[in-house]
Scaffold this motif. Structure first.
Motif, PDB file in Angstrom:
ATOM      1  N   ILE A  36       0.902  -1.233   0.169  1.00 47.55           N
ATOM      2  CA  ILE A  36       0.029  -0.048  -0.188  1.00 47.55           C
ATOM      3  C   ILE A  36       1.018   1.044   0.034  1.00 47.55           C
ATOM      4  O   ILE A  36       2.016   1.305   0.707  1.00 47.55           O
ATOM      5  CB  ILE A  36      -0.991  -0.108   1.164  1.00 47.55           C
ATOM      6  N   ARG A 110       0.045  -7.626   3.699  1.00 40.10           N
ATOM      7  CA  ARG A 110       0.010  -5.993   3.229  1.00 40.10           C
ATOM      8  C   ARG A 110       1.194  -5.180   4.227  1.00 40.10           C
ATOM      9  O   ARG A 110       1.734  -5.487   5.384  1.00 40.10           O
ATOM     10  CB  ARG A 110      -1.510  -5.492   3.966  1.00 40.10           C
ATOM     11  N   TYR A 112       2.526  -1.399   4.657  1.00 36.52           N
ATOM     12  CA  TYR A 112       2.213   0.184   4.585  1.00 36.52           C
ATOM     13  C   TYR A 112       3.542   1.041   4.524  1.00 36.52           C
ATOM     14  O   TYR A 112       4.178   0.692   5.636  1.00 36.52           O
ATOM     15  CB  TYR A 112       1.398   0.398   5.891  1.00 36.52           C
TER      16      TYR A 112
END
Length: 127
Positions: A36, A110, A112
């Motif tokens: 992300i 994921r 970030y």
């Protein structure tokens, strides 16, 4: 240390060893990987396509874990600084990541991070 935290540490070691086969072997065939704010990747082929050039351009890789924890849903949270030695210059990126495990494999991953920080560091490494 829980089993999934141990797997996470082994996964990070595979990155540091630049071992693409082991990295992919630790993920389910339909693993969902999302850096992300970049687009989502799903499956070994897409993930390999993204990871291979990173490993190839990096002379060394070091991921410093600052914090690691697991919840009761088989997800491991890491706060890290990911470092890539590119053209004799270190690219350092603060990252928070979540890996979800099922039957010993990563099914969702994921990470970030701030894209501008990464882009600026990559420009500096290639200047």
């Amino acid at each position: 240390m829980t089993y999934n935290i141990q797997l996470t540490r082994e996964f990070i070691a595979a990155w540091e060893d630049k071992n693409l086969d082991k990295i992919l072997a630790m993920m389910s065939e339909n693993c969902v990987y999302h850096n992300i704010p970049l687009p989502v990747m799903e499956g070994h082929d897409k993930i390999r396509e993204f990871i291979a050039p990173v490993l190839e351009m990096s002379q060394r890789i070091v991921w410093d874990i600052h914090y690691i924890a697991e919840d009761d849903a088989n997800s491991v949270f890491t706060e890290r600084t990911d470092k890539f030695l590119i053209n004799e210059k270190w690219v350092e990126l603060p990252v928070c990541g979540i890996m979800t495990f099922e039957k010993g494999l990563i099914t969702h991953w994921r990470d970030y991070f701030d894209l501008m920080t990464f882009e600026d560091a990559m420009k500096a490494a290639h200047s």
